[in-house]
Write a protein that holds these residues in place. Structure first.
Motif, PDB file in Angstrom:
ATOM      1  N   UNK A 161      -0.287   3.150  15.282  1.00  0.00           N
ATOM      2  CA  UNK A 161       0.453   3.267  14.427  1.00  0.00           C
ATOM      3  C   UNK A 161       0.881   4.153  13.073  1.00  0.00           C
ATOM      4  N   UNK A 162       0.391   3.299  12.028  1.00  0.00           N
ATOM      5  CA  UNK A 162       0.294   3.567  11.241  1.00  0.00           C
ATOM      6  C   UNK A 162      -0.605   4.155  10.640  1.00  0.00           C
ATOM      7  N   UNK A 163      -1.747   4.578  11.260  1.00  0.00           N
ATOM      8  CA  UNK A 163      -2.668   5.776  11.530  1.00  0.00           C
ATOM      9  C   UNK A 163      -2.008   7.199  12.223  1.00  0.00           C
ATOM     10  N   UNK A 164      -1.887   6.990  12.678  1.00  0.00           N
ATOM     11  CA  UNK A 164      -1.108   8.057  13.613  1.00  0.00           C
ATOM     12  C   UNK A 164       0.129   8.961  12.762  1.00  0.00           C
ATOM     13  N   UNK A 165       1.321   7.935  11.890  1.00  0.00           N
ATOM     14  CA  UNK A 165       2.193   8.482  10.986  1.00  0.00           C
ATOM     15  C   UNK A 165       1.688   8.816  10.038  1.00  0.00           C
ATOM     16  N   UNK A 166       0.571   8.274   9.261  1.00  0.00           N
ATOM     17  CA  UNK A 166      -0.211   8.859   7.874  1.00  0.00           C
ATOM     18  C   UNK A 166      -0.689  10.221   8.400  1.00  0.00           C
ATOM     19  N   UNK A 167      -1.378  10.713   9.999  1.00  0.00           N
ATOM     20  CA  UNK A 167      -1.976  11.756   9.849  1.00  0.00           C
ATOM     21  C   UNK A 167      -0.975  12.685  10.229  1.00  0.00           C
ATOM     22  N   UNK A 168       0.388  12.460  10.598  1.00  0.00           N
ATOM     23  CA  UNK A 168       1.867  13.595  10.989  1.00  0.00           C
ATOM     24  C   UNK A 168       2.092  13.320   9.132  1.00  0.00           C
TER      25      UNK A 168
ATOM     26  N   UNK B 104       1.140  -1.202  -0.499  1.00  0.00           N
ATOM     27  CA  UNK B 104       0.395   0.037   0.343  1.00  0.00           C
ATOM     28  C   UNK B 104       0.816   1.034   0.256  1.00  0.00           C
ATOM     29  N   UNK B 105       2.570   1.014   0.667  1.00  0.00           N
ATOM     30  CA  UNK B 105       2.887   2.340   1.286  1.00  0.00           C
ATOM     31  C   UNK B 105       3.197   2.226  -0.317  1.00  0.00           C
ATOM     32  N   UNK B 106       4.388   1.103  -1.279  1.00  0.00           N
ATOM     33  CA  UNK B 106       4.788   1.626  -2.176  1.00  0.00           C
ATOM     34  C   UNK B 106       3.708   2.189  -3.350  1.00  0.00           C
ATOM     35  N   UNK B 107       2.639   1.759  -3.608  1.00  0.00           N
ATOM     36  CA  UNK B 107       1.839   2.094  -4.673  1.00  0.00           C
ATOM     37  C   UNK B 107       1.712   3.346  -4.657  1.00  0.00           C
ATOM     38  N   UNK B 108       1.025   4.319  -3.144  1.00  0.00           N
ATOM     39  CA  UNK B 108       0.508   5.446  -2.489  1.00  0.00           C
ATOM     40  C   UNK B 108       1.669   7.022  -3.248  1.00  0.00           C
TER      41      UNK B 108
ATOM     42  N   UNK C 130       1.006   2.998   4.813  1.00  0.00           N
ATOM     43  CA  UNK C 130       1.609   1.660   4.760  1.00  0.00           C
ATOM     44  C   UNK C 130       2.873   1.510   4.705  1.00  0.00           C
ATOM     45  N   UNK C 131       3.473   2.286   4.620  1.00  0.00           N
ATOM     46  CA  UNK C 131       5.476   1.984   5.074  1.00  0.00           C
ATOM     47  C   UNK C 131       5.072   1.973   7.130  1.00  0.00           C
ATOM     48  N   UNK C 132       4.243   3.034   7.447  1.00  0.00           N
ATOM     49  CA  UNK C 132       4.495   3.100   8.966  1.00  0.00           C
ATOM     50  C   UNK C 132       3.578   1.406  10.002  1.00  0.00           C
ATOM     51  N   UNK C 133       3.098   1.335   9.370  1.00  0.00           N
ATOM     52  CA  UNK C 133       2.457   0.107   9.497  1.00  0.00           C
ATOM     53  C   UNK C 133       2.314  -0.978   9.581  1.00  0.00           C
ATOM     54  N   UNK C 134       3.322  -0.793   8.347  1.00  0.00           N
ATOM     55  CA  UNK C 134       4.404  -2.199   7.290  1.00  0.00           C
ATOM     56  C   UNK C 134       5.910  -2.100   8.057  1.00  0.00           C
ATOM     57  N   UNK C 135       6.157  -0.936   8.963  1.00  0.00           N
ATOM     58  CA  UNK C 135       7.341  -1.618  10.067  1.00  0.00           C
ATOM     59  C   UNK C 135       6.946  -2.214  11.148  1.00  0.00           C
ATOM     60  N   UNK C 136       5.404  -1.845  11.686  1.00  0.00           N
ATOM     61  CA  UNK C 136       5.452  -2.252  12.724  1.00  0.00           C
ATOM     62  C   UNK C 136       4.526  -3.720  12.827  1.00  0.00           C
ATOM     63  N   UNK C 137       4.145  -4.600  11.680  1.00  0.00           N
ATOM     64  CA  UNK C 137       3.103  -5.242  11.189  1.00  0.00           C
ATOM     65  C   UNK C 137       4.236  -6.247  12.093  1.00  0.00           C
ATOM     66  N   UNK C 138       5.220  -7.081  11.633  1.00  0.00           N
ATOM     67  CA  UNK C 138       5.723  -8.063  11.887  1.00  0.00           C
ATOM     68  C   UNK C 138       6.041  -8.259  13.179  1.00  0.00           C
ATOM     69  N   UNK C 139       6.130  -6.769  14.146  1.00  0.00           N
ATOM     70  CA  UNK C 139       6.225  -7.491  16.004  1.00  0.00           C
ATOM     71  C   UNK C 139       4.838  -7.560  16.518  1.00  0.00           C
ATOM     72  N   UNK C 140       3.972  -6.589  16.201  1.00  0.00           N
ATOM     73  CA  UNK C 140       3.019  -6.442  16.908  1.00  0.00           C
ATOM     74  C   UNK C 140       0.823  -6.969  16.105  1.00  0.00           C
TER      75      UNK C 140
END
Length: 170
Positions: A71-78, A7-11, A54-64
């Motif tokens: 956190x993806x929504x927060x990063x996207x909002x920023x 999603x991050x790459x496509x956007x 997409x990139x923010x959520x993708x970074x946290x997805x493997x761990x949580x």
């Protein structure tokens, strides 16, 4: 690669396309001439938000796992706020006024090609966007280097000048 990274790459690709094809920004306007959503509902803002999400959520997805959406929504909002502020900064930036023929009137310049009553010369005029060379005519012979003032503007490329006398006689 997980869904969020795709999603991050496509956007990001969509954002690049919207910048290259200047005018794709109006795709989300529902009616011609009607602004829907203002700055917040524009293609660059949406693409920036979804890309950062997409990139923010993708970074946290493997761990949580799916909790990475928060956190993806927060990063996207920023990033969306940053894009809106950048758009407003660019749109509200200082713009130089357009040069007009009337703005040449009264300009002080220097003769760079001698002129006379029967011939055209050239004068270099200092302008806001840099020195401008225009054709000139005069009622008397004006040698190279003479300081002159523009007294008539025939067109944007032809002016009438007279010598500038800085010495005042009592």
């Amino acid at each position: 690669m997980n869904f969020f990274l795709w999603l991050g790459a496509a956007s990001t690709g969509l954002l690049i396309v919207s910048l290259v094809i200047d005018g794709a920004d109006g795709v989300l306007d529902m009616l011609d001439g009607v602004e829907v959503g203002g700055d917040w509902l524009s293609l660059p803002v949406i693409a920036g938000f979804t890309g950062a999400f997409g990139f923010g959520a993708g970074a946290f997805y493997p761990s949580i796992g799916l909790a990475a959406i928060v956190p993806g929504l927060l990063i996207g909002l920023v990033f969306a706020v940053g894009v809106v502020r950048l758009i407003r900064f660019i749109e509200d930036g200082a713009h130089d006024p357009a040069e007009t023929e009337a703005s040449l009137l009264g300009s002080i310049g220097r003769i760079i090609t001698a002129t006379g009553p029967a011939s055209y010369g050239e004068v270099l005029l200092p302008r806001a966007n840099g020195p401008t060379k225009v054709a000139c005519r005069a009622t008397e012979v004006l040698p190279l280097g003479t300081e002159v003032v523009v007294v008539e503007v025939s067109s944007s490329t032809l002016v009438t000048v007279i010598p500038l006398n800085l010495e005042q006689n009592p």
